[in-house]
Design a protein around this motif. Structure first.
Motif, PDB file in Angstrom:
ATOM      1  N   ASP A 491      -4.084   7.317   6.748  1.00 20.28           N
ATOM      2  CA  ASP A 491      -4.514   6.426   7.827  1.00 20.28           C
ATOM      3  C   ASP A 491      -4.977   5.085   7.271  1.00 20.28           C
ATOM      4  O   ASP A 491      -4.698   4.030   7.849  1.00 20.28           O
ATOM      5  N   MET A 492      -5.702   5.148   6.167  1.00 23.72           N
ATOM      6  CA  MET A 492      -6.331   3.948   5.607  1.00 23.72           C
ATOM      7  C   MET A 492      -5.944   3.788   4.141  1.00 23.72           C
ATOM      8  O   MET A 492      -6.336   4.597   3.296  1.00 23.72           O
ATOM      9  N   VAL A 493      -5.166   2.766   3.838  1.00 23.24           N
ATOM     10  CA  VAL A 493      -4.935   2.385   2.444  1.00 23.24           C
ATOM     11  C   VAL A 493      -5.971   1.327   2.111  1.00 23.24           C
ATOM     12  O   VAL A 493      -5.918   0.200   2.616  1.00 23.24           O
ATOM     13  N   ASN A 494      -6.942   1.685   1.290  1.00 18.40           N
ATOM     14  CA  ASN A 494      -8.074   0.797   1.029  1.00 18.40           C
ATOM     15  C   ASN A 494      -7.888  -0.078  -0.204  1.00 18.40           C
ATOM     16  O   ASN A 494      -8.545  -1.111  -0.344  1.00 18.40           O
ATOM     17  N   ARG A 495      -7.030   0.341  -1.113  1.00 18.25           N
ATOM     18  CA  ARG A 495      -6.739  -0.489  -2.292  1.00 18.25           C
ATOM     19  C   ARG A 495      -5.345  -0.151  -2.796  1.00 18.25           C
ATOM     20  O   ARG A 495      -4.885   0.984  -2.675  1.00 18.25           O
ATOM     21  N   PHE A 496      -4.676  -1.163  -3.350  1.00 21.01           N
ATOM     22  CA  PHE A 496      -3.338  -0.938  -3.869  1.00 21.01           C
ATOM     23  C   PHE A 496      -3.042  -1.943  -4.964  1.00 21.01           C
ATOM     24  O   PHE A 496      -3.695  -2.979  -5.089  1.00 21.01           O
ATOM     25  N   SER A 497      -2.027  -1.630  -5.773  1.00 26.23           N
ATOM     26  CA  SER A 497      -1.596  -2.519  -6.834  1.00 26.23           C
ATOM     27  C   SER A 497      -0.102  -2.321  -7.024  1.00 26.23           C
ATOM     28  O   SER A 497       0.389  -1.192  -7.010  1.00 26.23           O
ATOM     29  N   VAL A 498       0.642  -3.426  -7.173  1.00 22.38           N
ATOM     30  CA  VAL A 498       2.093  -3.336  -7.319  1.00 22.38           C
ATOM     31  C   VAL A 498       2.505  -3.692  -8.746  1.00 22.38           C
ATOM     32  O   VAL A 498       1.790  -4.393  -9.468  1.00 22.38           O
ATOM     33  N   PRO A 505       9.515  -1.978  -4.369  1.00 24.05           N
ATOM     34  CA  PRO A 505       8.111  -1.579  -4.427  1.00 24.05           C
ATOM     35  C   PRO A 505       7.859  -0.403  -5.368  1.00 24.05           C
ATOM     36  O   PRO A 505       8.352   0.710  -5.147  1.00 24.05           O
ATOM     37  N   VAL A 506       7.124  -0.681  -6.426  1.00 19.36           N
ATOM     38  CA  VAL A 506       6.559   0.337  -7.310  1.00 19.36           C
ATOM     39  C   VAL A 506       5.060   0.082  -7.276  1.00 19.36           C
ATOM     40  O   VAL A 506       4.609  -1.001  -7.656  1.00 19.36           O
ATOM     41  N   LEU A 507       4.290   1.041  -6.798  1.00 21.96           N
ATOM     42  CA  LEU A 507       2.880   0.745  -6.565  1.00 21.96           C
ATOM     43  C   LEU A 507       1.997   1.966  -6.729  1.00 21.96           C
ATOM     44  O   LEU A 507       2.459   3.113  -6.686  1.00 21.96           O
ATOM     45  N   ALA A 508       0.716   1.693  -6.912  1.00 25.60           N
ATOM     46  CA  ALA A 508      -0.334   2.707  -6.882  1.00 25.60           C
ATOM     47  C   ALA A 508      -1.261   2.335  -5.736  1.00 25.60           C
ATOM     48  O   ALA A 508      -1.516   1.156  -5.491  1.00 25.60           O
ATOM     49  N   PHE A 509      -1.732   3.346  -5.021  1.00 22.08           N
ATOM     50  CA  PHE A 509      -2.628   3.057  -3.904  1.00 22.08           C
ATOM     51  C   PHE A 509      -3.583   4.222  -3.691  1.00 22.08           C
ATOM     52  O   PHE A 509      -3.319   5.358  -4.106  1.00 22.08           O
ATOM     53  N   ALA A 510      -4.710   3.920  -3.058  1.00 19.37           N
ATOM     54  CA  ALA A 510      -5.729   4.939  -2.758  1.00 19.37           C
ATOM     55  C   ALA A 510      -6.241   4.725  -1.349  1.00 19.37           C
ATOM     56  O   ALA A 510      -6.344   3.593  -0.869  1.00 19.37           O
ATOM     57  N   GLY A 511      -6.545   5.817  -0.678  1.00 19.45           N
ATOM     58  CA  GLY A 511      -7.063   5.727   0.675  1.00 19.45           C
ATOM     59  C   GLY A 511      -7.386   7.093   1.230  1.00 19.45           C
ATOM     60  O   GLY A 511      -7.451   8.088   0.492  1.00 19.45           O
ATOM     61  N   ASN A 512      -7.587   7.149   2.529  1.00 17.87           N
ATOM     62  CA  ASN A 512      -7.991   8.399   3.160  1.00 17.87           C
ATOM     63  C   ASN A 512      -7.535   8.394   4.607  1.00 17.87           C
ATOM     64  O   ASN A 512      -6.904   7.450   5.067  1.00 17.87           O
ATOM     65  N   SER A 513      -7.897   9.443   5.322  1.00 17.58           N
ATOM     66  CA  SER A 513      -7.605   9.547   6.746  1.00 17.58           C
ATOM     67  C   SER A 513      -8.860   9.997   7.466  1.00 17.58           C
ATOM     68  O   SER A 513      -9.864  10.338   6.830  1.00 17.58           O
ATOM     69  N   ALA A 514      -8.803  10.027   8.781  1.00 18.87           N
ATOM     70  CA  ALA A 514     -10.007  10.284   9.569  1.00 18.87           C
ATOM     71  C   ALA A 514     -10.698  11.584   9.174  1.00 18.87           C
ATOM     72  O   ALA A 514     -11.926  11.661   9.155  1.00 18.87           O
TER      73      ALA A 514
END
Length: 823
Positions: A491-498, A505-514
């Protein structure tokens, strides 16, 4: 089981006069031991006994079956069974559950020098231990040096009153707690190398005994295989920057610019004595950075003459300029100078150019701030002014121009969808400017609000957007002029890096959901590899309530997005109290799992939680967000009242007489404003709310600038009705709902006086009101203990008014004039 929670302690209770107690059934108690190893001193003795027991408790608390000690297995067994031996130390544990704030005394018989731990934390070493417990699930663990001869082991519970009756069981599952939500390890930053092969990742967590200080670790890892190549603890790398070839990582630590060679993991100091250096960026084979000189006032000065509205900001007189560091020699070249700070926006070593911004004082037009964009020729240091803008947020070079991010009003309304709508300039838009100066809107017909962006090698962008109450990633294809959503599963991608050297797109990302805590992924060709999962590591055996969407069509035919969190172990045949939460300002209430507003925790405390997104928020299109401008609650209040009524009509298990509401900042203003409009709520909480629009406009650090968007073109002298009639203070006599006002007394955004104005008014009107200040806290209550105290005050207030349970409030504030209904 990770430490979950205790509001506790050891305050003497005259429990002997109460009869609300009984022995705890041994079938609900587990025993480990006796453990008999030759040792010079008992478990409770010795110079390092506290540390010895703390480490032992950590292992015992998390072990489902038992532990291995010096090659010998010791298993948990039912305490009703006879022990194999009478000699050695013992451990007992049981699960305790409360459905309300509970106070009582645990009495231990038959054990020598018992020590009581609740969720891994020592409460007291005694045979009588007083506990104060929030609603929740607890693991109680008792360590003892041994048995007491001729005395049978027992655990007795003595409640302070007849309502203090917890249940005891052997289940390992538990409801979510304060400590889990705040302390659990999370990925707090990500930086992917340009080739996508290496990842720099920082994790943050709060460990037992850490005195409320975060433990942070930064690791350099090889993405393939997740092998850790280097680890920083203590002093962490800051302002990290990957070289274009991914072979070197520059960073700042201990006032030094340092360089890590990926091949041999060696570190070289490039320059030292650089306090105030930040913002490293590679420029070919050299490094750009910002160097700040803090302003130092005359120690003898007894007064301060303000130079501008911005001078209320304690950091405004600091000066930052851009420097270029020769990596081989360590020589530094200053590139900019002047009274105004220069801010590096982007660089292009092939062109020999930098993009810079400066912010001169200029109040002529809303939002009463001005951004100047310059291009600097690095060789000659000649500057070319590209333009001056009111809503510019960011810019970055492309092959034949630059991307620019700004509000819809940018370039005389170039991004406005409908000229009849007064737009909200917090609704971020994407633009492109050619080298010849032609500018075109790229996202005018794209409803999600543009936030951060990172560029790929072919000038495509990966952008993070606000899309309704979610934060998602999209790829903007510059050749097609189109947006395509990436399937993150969150639900929520709070940080990412490409990986900036890649065209796809090759990326790392972190986040969560409700209802799903944080996860981190590496994505390539649309395929995800999990890097981090707090579900398994931090939330094992945690029970969460169900969540469901609940949207409402308002009287104007506009969809009002909403969601409902149901209590843990929900029973549709019961009647529940409810909490209604909103913001009402320019941002929607996101679907984050945790944060300052922990909806899952409120549901675990026995509340149905309704979260709604009234008109005015970004992420739903310009017409929707435009209703925030020159409104100050006018449409928002109607949306909240109408939606809450429809929520109550649709949910028979919610008691309509036990509904509370709350919000913070603009949401705190809305809480006070609603109290002048409706009596649908039985209790209200306003954190850092605005009661007087004129005073906030003139005194808050950013009040004039925010009002330049929220009340564009309106001032106290030309729109008296807006500033007076929409200020809750001027309608305080209409308020009947009990009001809790919370505020940090170091709040610079919304000064604490905003709550004091309303407190004074309601006190003189003899209305039910409480004011609580949090010492040293700013607009957000961020410190661990302060955050827990803040949550306590909020939930105790609603327990008092919505559950008819005054005990918690009276325990927190024993000198309050609220009568304890239970004697």
């Amino acid at each position: 089981m990770k430490a979950v929670s205790l509001v506790c302690a050891s305050l003497a209770l005259a429990f002997s006069s109460f009869s609300h107690g009984a022995a705890i059934d041994k079938a609900n108690i587990q025993r480990l031991g006796p453990v008999n190893f030759s040792t010079s001193q008992p478990l409770s003795a010795g110079a390092h006994a506290d540390s010895l027991r703390s480490n032992l408790v950590s292992s015992l608390s998390s072990s489902a079956k038992g532990i291995e000690l010096f090659g010998q297995d010791f298993d948990w067994a039912n305490a009703s069974k006879a022990a194999a031996s009478d000699a050695g130390w013992l451990a007992y544990r049981l699960q305790l559950s409360t459905e309300r704030y509970t106070q009582g005394t645990l009495t231990i018989a038959g054990l020598e020098k018992p020590q009581v731990y609740v969720n891994g934390q020592l409460v007291k070493a005694d045979d009588k231990v007083d506990l104060d417990l929030r609603t929740g699930d607890y693991q109680v663990l008792v360590l003892a040096d041994g048995r007491v001869a001729d005395t049978e082991f027992s655990l007795d519970w003595q409640g302070k009153s007849d309502v203090d009756s917890p249940s005891f069981n052997t289940t390992d599952s538990h409801r979510v707690s304060y400590e889990q939500l705040f302390d659990s390890k999370v990925v707090s930053s990500l930086s992917l190398s340009p080739n996508g092969k290496y990842l720099l990742q920082t994790t943050t967590e709060y460990l037992p005994g850490g005195d409320g200080k975060a433990t942070k670790v930064t690791e350099l890892m090889q993405v393939s295989g997740k092998e850790v190549l280097y680890r920083w603890q203590g002093t962490l790398p800051a302002s990290t920057a990957w070289s274009d070839n991914s072979k070197q990582l520059a960073f700042v630590a201990d006032g030094k610019v340092q360089l890590l060679n990926i091949k041999d993991i060696s570190i070289k100091t490039l320059a030292s004595e650089l306090e105030g250096v930040s913002g490293l960026n590679w420029y070919g084979d050299d490094l750009l950075f910002s160097w700040q000189k803090p302003f130092k006032a005359d120690d003898k000065a007894t007064n301060k003459r303000f130079k501008a509205l911005e001078d209320r900001w304690t950091y405004w007189r600091n000066n930052s300029q851009i420097y270029l560091l020769d990596v081989d020699s360590g020589f530094m070249r200053q590139l900019t100078q002047g009274e105004l700070s220069s801010n590096l926006v982007d660089s292009d070593a092939k062109r020999g150019k930098l993009l810079l911004t400066r912010y001169p004082v200029d109040y002529k037009q809303p939002a009463h701030t001005l951004s100047q964009l310059f291009e600097l020729d690095v060789a000659s240091l000649e500057e070319t002014k590209i333009g001056e803008y009111r809503t510019l947020n960011d810019a970055m070079y492309t092959e034949d121009g630059m991307y620019m991010m700004a509000g819809p009003d940018f370039m005389n309304g170039l991004g406005v969808q409908d000229k009849s709508v007064v737009v909200n300039n917090y609704d971020g838009q994407l633009y492109w400017r050619s080298n010849s100066g032609e500018v075109k809107a790229l996202s005018k017909d794209f409803d999600p609000a543009i936030g951060g962006a990172q560029k790929l090698s072919n000038d495509d962008l990966v952008v993070r957007v606000t899309e309704g109450d979610r934060a998602q990633l999209y790829v903007f294809d510059i050749s097609r002029g189109s947006f395509k959503k990436l399937k993150t599963g969150l639900d929520m991608v709070n940080r990412f890096s490409v990986a900036a050297d890649q065209s796809k797109p090759v990326l790392a990302f972190a986040g969560n959901s409700a209802t799903v805590p944080q996860q981190a992924y590496f994505m390539k060709s649309g395929k995800k590899t999990k890097l981090f999962d707090s579900v398994k590591s931090e939330y094992a055996n945690t029970r969460l309530g169900e969540i469901k969407d609940f949207d409402v069509t308002n009287k104007d035919g506009v969809n009002i997005d909403g969601r409902v969190y149901l209590p843990v172990d929900f029973d549709a045949n019961k009647k529940y109290p409810a909490l209604v939460y909103y913001y009402g300002g320019t941002s929607p209430v996101s679907r984050n799992f945790t944060g300052r507003w922990p909806f899952n925790l409120w549901a675990a405390q026995g509340y149905v939680v309704y979260v709604l997104q009234p008109t005015g928020a970004t992420g739903y299109g310009q017409k929707f967000s435009g209703r925030h401008v020159n409104a100050w609650g006018e449409y928002t209040a109607d949306d909240i009242i109408e939606s809450t009524q429809k929520f109550l009509d649709a949910h028979s298990f919610v008691d309509p007489k036990r509904v509370g509401n709350m919000g913070a900042s603009y949401g705190g203003f809305m809480t006070m404003y609603l109290a002048t409009k409706t009596d649908i709520f039985a209790a209200s909480m306003s954190h850092a709310g605005i009661s007087n629009l004129s005073s906030y406009w003139g005194h808050g650090w950013w009040g004039y600038a925010y009002s330049g968007v929220a009340t564009k073109g309106s001032f106290p002298w030309n729109n008296r009705d807006m500033y007076v009639e929409h200020s809750p203070l001027y309608h305080a006599d209409k308020i009947t709902t009990p009001m809790l006002l919370l505020h940090g007394n170091a709040d610079t955004n919304v000064p604490v006086g905003e709550s004091h104005y309303m407190y004074t008014a309601l006190k003189l009107l003899d209305k039910p009101v409480e004011l609580i200040e949090f010492n040293g806290q700013d607009h957000h209550i961020n410190g661990r203990e302060a955050r827990f105290d803040w949550w306590d005050a909020t939930l105790a207030w609603f327990d008092l008014h919505l559950k008819d349970q005054p005990q918690w409030w009276n325990k927190l504030y024993p000198d309050s004039d609220i009568e304890d209904a239970v004697k």
